[in-house]
Design an enzyme around this catalytic site. Structure first.
Site, mmCIF file in Angstrom:
data_model
loop_
_atom_site.group_PDB
_atom_site.id
_atom_site.type_symbol
_atom_site.label_atom_id
_atom_site.label_comp_id
_atom_site.label_asym_id
_atom_site.label_seq_id
_atom_site.Cartn_x
_atom_site.Cartn_y
_atom_site.Cartn_z
ATOM 1 C CB CYS A 1 -0.884 -0.008 1.240
ATOM 2 S SG CYS A 1 -2.079 1.352 1.293
ATOM 3 C CG HIS B 1 -1.408 -1.444 5.812
ATOM 4 N ND1 HIS B 1 -1.809 -0.394 6.602
ATOM 5 C CD2 HIS B 1 -1.669 -1.059 4.533
ATOM 6 C CE1 HIS B 1 -2.263 0.585 5.837
ATOM 7 N NE2 HIS B 1 -2.197 0.214 4.575
ATOM 8 C CG ASP C 1 -0.576 3.606 5.424
ATOM 9 O OD1 ASP C 1 -1.770 3.677 5.745
ATOM 10 O OD2 ASP C 1 0.365 3.952 6.175
ATOM 11 C CB CYS D 1 -5.582 -0.484 4.926
ATOM 12 S SG CYS D 1 -5.377 0.019 3.196
ATOM 13 N NE ARG E 1 -0.460 4.384 8.879
ATOM 14 C CZ ARG E 1 -1.747 4.208 9.207
ATOM 15 N NH1 ARG E 1 -2.137 4.407 10.444
ATOM 16 N NH2 ARG E 1 -2.616 3.845 8.286
HETATM 17 ZN ZN ZN Z 1 -3.357 0.967 3.063
#
Ligand code: ZN
Length: 199
Positions: free
Chosen positions: A39, A98, A41, A101, A43
């Site tokens: 992703c 994850h 993302d 999300c 993190r």
């Molecule tokens: Zn995500």
């Protein structure tokens, strides 16, 4: 931006010299062993989670770690997959979802995305995964959707001719992961429950 500039300075001063030999080797060699699809993302950092060096992972990151099924004509994601598998010859492909999300939460909880039409359209790629997890409730529903979504992307991956060929030849293995941001663990999707996965 100053934070980034300071980071670049520190990289050149401290990190690069310590890995000078590796970068000298990489300057003429690109042989990653794994295609890592995660992703976007902030993190979820593939090289940090897997403790890999530059040159080891060929990375594609999309919102919700979605990989649309193959369609003739192609796009940036299809081209990156084909390049990793056919040209670079990666031996493994990881799709990593994850916890927490944003994309999967928006889908699971039916958030209003009229102000983000591109996001809304992109997340339609997970319609089938959402449909398969409607029975779960609350936080469980997000977790269920994250797992189901990873499994669905592995199936989508296999529709790409380069991946289909590599699977038929036994030269590539597929893996489904779920990274938990809160405790740092990586859950591997059960191969028995998901036939697309490597045993
Ligand atoms: Zn995500």
């Amino acid at each position: 931006m100053r934070h980034l500039a300071e980071g670049v300075d520190r990289f050149q001063r401290e990190v690069f010299p310590a890995k000078a030999g590796l970068f000298a080797h990489l300057s003429t060699t690109h042989q990653p062993h794994t295609l890592f699809i995660g992703c976007s993302d902030a993190r979820v950092v593939p090289e940090l989670i897997t403790q890999t060096d530059p040159g080891e992972l060929f990375v594609i990151r999309t919102a919700g770690n979605l990989v649309p099924a193959y369609t003739p004509g192609g796009d940036g994601i299809a081209a990156s997959i084909e390049y990793a598998v056919t040209v670079l010859g990666v031996a493994d492909i990881v799709v990593c979802g994850h916890s927490a999300c944003g994309a999967m939460t928006a889908l699971a909880e039916g958030h209003d995305l009229t102000g983000a039409p591109a996001v809304a359209g992109w997340l339609r790629n997970a319609d089938a995964s959402r449909a398969r997890t409607t029975a779960a409730a609350g936080e469980d529903r997000v977790s269920a959707l994250v797992r189901e979504n990873v499994a669905a992307q592995l199936v989508n991956l296999a529709t790409h001719p380069s991946v289909a060929r590599a699977l038929a030849e036994g030269s590539v293995r597929l893996h489904g992961w779920r990274f938990d941001i809160a405790d740092g663990t990586v859950e591997r999707l059960d191969a028995a429950a998901h036939p697309a996965l490597a045993a």
